[in-house]
Design an enzyme around this catalytic site. Structure first.
Site, PDB file in Angstrom:
ATOM      1  CE1 TYR A  56      44.093  33.009  57.727  1.00 22.34           C
ATOM      2  CE2 TYR A  56      45.220  35.112  57.929  1.00 22.34           C
ATOM      3  CZ  TYR A  56      44.901  33.993  57.183  1.00 22.34           C
ATOM      4  OH  TYR A  56      45.352  33.872  55.906  1.00 22.34           O
ATOM      5  CG  ASP A 202      27.016  26.825  39.308  1.00 29.81           C
ATOM      6  OD1 ASP A 202      26.530  27.767  39.978  1.00 29.81           O
ATOM      7  OD2 ASP A 202      28.157  26.871  38.799  1.00 29.81           O
ATOM      8  CB  THR A 228      27.994  33.553  43.069  1.00 30.05           C
ATOM      9  OG1 THR A 228      26.836  33.727  42.249  1.00 30.05           O
ATOM     10  CG2 THR A 228      29.101  32.914  42.247  1.00 30.05           C
ATOM     11  CE  LYS A 231      27.810  35.260  39.151  1.00 35.60           C
ATOM     12  NZ  LYS A 231      28.192  34.027  38.418  1.00 35.60           N
ATOM     13  NE  ARG A 237      32.958  39.800  42.699  1.00 34.27           N
ATOM     14  CZ  ARG A 237      32.186  40.146  41.671  1.00 34.27           C
ATOM     15  NH1 ARG A 237      31.529  41.283  41.684  1.00 34.27           N
ATOM     16  NH2 ARG A 237      32.074  39.367  40.616  1.00 34.27           N
TER      17      ARG A 237
HETATM   18  C1  LIG Z   1      29.337  33.392  38.262  1.00 34.14           C
HETATM   19  C2  LIG Z   1      29.317  31.908  38.164  1.00 34.14           C
HETATM   20  C3  LIG Z   1      30.330  31.120  38.746  1.00 34.14           C
HETATM   21  C4  LIG Z   1      31.621  31.657  39.273  1.00 34.14           C
HETATM   22  O1  LIG Z   1      31.603  32.665  40.132  1.00 34.14           O
HETATM   23  P1  LIG Z   1      32.885  33.586  40.425  1.00 34.14           P
HETATM   24  O2  LIG Z   1      32.478  34.206  41.696  1.00 34.14           O
HETATM   25  O3  LIG Z   1      32.971  34.524  39.263  1.00 34.14           O
HETATM   26  O4  LIG Z   1      34.076  32.704  40.544  1.00 34.14           O
HETATM   27  C5  LIG Z   1      30.179  29.752  38.691  1.00 34.14           C
HETATM   28  N1  LIG Z   1      29.131  29.173  38.097  1.00 34.14           N
HETATM   29  C6  LIG Z   1      28.165  29.905  37.510  1.00 34.14           C
HETATM   30  C7  LIG Z   1      27.018  29.201  36.863  1.00 34.14           C
HETATM   31  C8  LIG Z   1      28.229  31.284  37.517  1.00 34.14           C
HETATM   32  O5  LIG Z   1      27.277  31.987  36.913  1.00 34.14           O
END
Ligand SMILES: *Cc1c(COP(=O)(O)O)cnc(C)c1O
Length: 424
Positions: A56, A202, A228, A231, A237
């Protein structure tokens, strides 16, 4: 078998072990075209399954609410320093549990309930967390949306500018989940500056392309960058928030204690490992190959009569309107899955159908590029997609099964981190 192997799990909990083995095999034998997915390295897998999960660490390096941070602090600092160097930013927070909480932290840092925010509409390629009515961000804030143009399939920057002038949003989001074209960060920065909004880029989908130099960077244009890590960036993750020093405190306070408790230290270590990998020359090649593969796949699909939103792609992602093929996105995606080709059904801009069975499918090349596929294999993949979609219209299961076998045969030659054939 799974790599690293799972001997204790297999002995102690065969039920879970068998399921993990089955998923690893499925990932090995399937052409994975879901554009938000990838294969992380075994190094990332090892970091994520380490004892760091036991610890933690509420707070930040040097300022924790628990003792025993002698090792955790340098791990988090390493992840932060690597992200700063890779993206060229002044401030990084690596603690958000995933992309959605990362975005929620941005609202908490810069807006109040009821405030106007602006983004591209979900059905035009946005994200749930950019103010969709079913998301907390649409319920607690007041979203206004710009769109892609009907004639070009590209973001309508004139509409975005007019809307920003009329609505004076607190936050402007650019980026999304189904946008096959380059995001014009300088144009969005100009709009945000004019109306005094915070610009959020984003880059969840394209972070790896940006890190590898295959998409322009929002650094220097966006006030806040959200991404994230799982991807195109090919990490575990998780998520990161990046900004200039000016916004560092607001973002950090919003993540903890605003929204979250203890960070997931095993994930932080996995992010650090992935960020090092993303800084190597191989990753630059990977990012450019991902785009080259997407362009080759797009060209092969267009040649077969498919209608691509915006007429092609600049990045890793392709959005297809299947209206011409006279099949819904959902039955097409399900048939393709039976043929060993994994992608997702998706709305297309101005879709006359409902999101639960929309007109389109969304696909991309980050995962197949990690496997080592190149432009050479893309025409074959396009041919299989086309054949499977024709078969789906005729309920021709035999053809789907035949394609599945051919797919498995092709992929046997392309190793996957995380799984290897059991030695004889
Ligand atoms: C995948 C994604 C998210 C959210 O990600 P999670 O890990 O699924 O919560 C937010 N914004 C965009 C543009 C994304 O492609």
């Amino acid at each position: 078998m799974h790599q690293p192997p799972l001997p204790d799990l297999t002995r102690n909990d065969p039920e879970v072990a068998t399921l993990i083995e089955a998923e690893a095999r499925r990932q090995f034998e399937t052409i994975r075209l879901i554009p938000s997915e990838n294969y992380v390295s075994t190094a990332v897998l090892e970091a994520c399954s380490s004892v760091l999960t036991n610890k933690y660490s509420e707070g930040y390096p040097g300022k924790r609410y628990y003792e025993g941070q002698q090792v955790i602090d340098p791990i988090e600092e390493l992840a932060i320093e690597r992200a700063k160097a890779l993206f060229g930013v002044e401030h990084v927070n690596v603690q958000p549990y995933s992309g959605s909480p990362a975005n929620l932290a941005i609202y908490l840092a810069f807006a109040s309930p009821g405030d106007t925010i602006m983004s591209v509409e979900l059905a035009h390629g946005g994200h749930l967390t950019h103010g969709s009515p079913v998301s907390i961000t649409g319920k607690w804030f007041r979203p206004v949306h710009y769109h892609v143009r009907r004639d070009t399939g590209r973001i309508d920057l004139d509409q975005a500018r007019d809307l920003a002038r009329a609505e004076r949003p607190k936050l402007i989001f650019c980026g999304g989940t189904a946008l096959p074209r380059t995001i014009d960060f300088p144009a969005f920065a100009e709009i945000a500056r004019e109306v005094g909004a915070i610009l959020v880029a984003d880059i969840s989908h394209i972070a790896g392309l940006i890190a590898g130099g295959a998409h322009p960077s929002p650094v220097g244009y966006a006030d806040v960058i959200s991404t994230t890590t799982h991807k195109t960036l090919r990490g575990p993750r998780g998520a990161m928030l990046m900004s200039t020093a000016e916004h560092a405190t607001a973002l950090d306070k919003a993540v903890f204690p605003g929204l979250q408790g203890g960070p997931h230290n095993h994930t932080t270590a996995g992010i650090a490992v992935a960020l090092r990998e993303a800084s190597l020359p191989d990753f630059r090649r990977y990012a450019h190959q991902t785009v080259a593969n997407a362009k080759a796949l797009a060209a092969a699909l267009i040649e077969r009569g498919y209608d691509l939103v915006s007429g092609g792609t600049d990045n890793h992602l392709i959005l297809i309107d299947l209206t011409r093929q006279e099949i819904g996105g959902k039955p097409a995606a399900k048939a393709l899955d039976r043929a060993g080709i994994e992608l997702n059904f998706n709305t297309v801009p101005y879709d006359p159908r409902k999101p639960w069975n929309p007109s389109g499918i969304r696909l991309g090349t980050p995962a197949v590029t990690t496997r080592g596929l190149t432009e050479e294999q893309m025409p074959q993949i396009a041919a299989w997609i086309d054949e499977a979609i024709q078969a789906a219209r005729k309920d021709d299961e035999a053809t789907l099964t035949r394609i599945r076998g051919e797919v498995r045969e092709l992929l046997a030659a392309y190793p996957m981190p995380g799984w290897a054939p059991t030695p004889a």
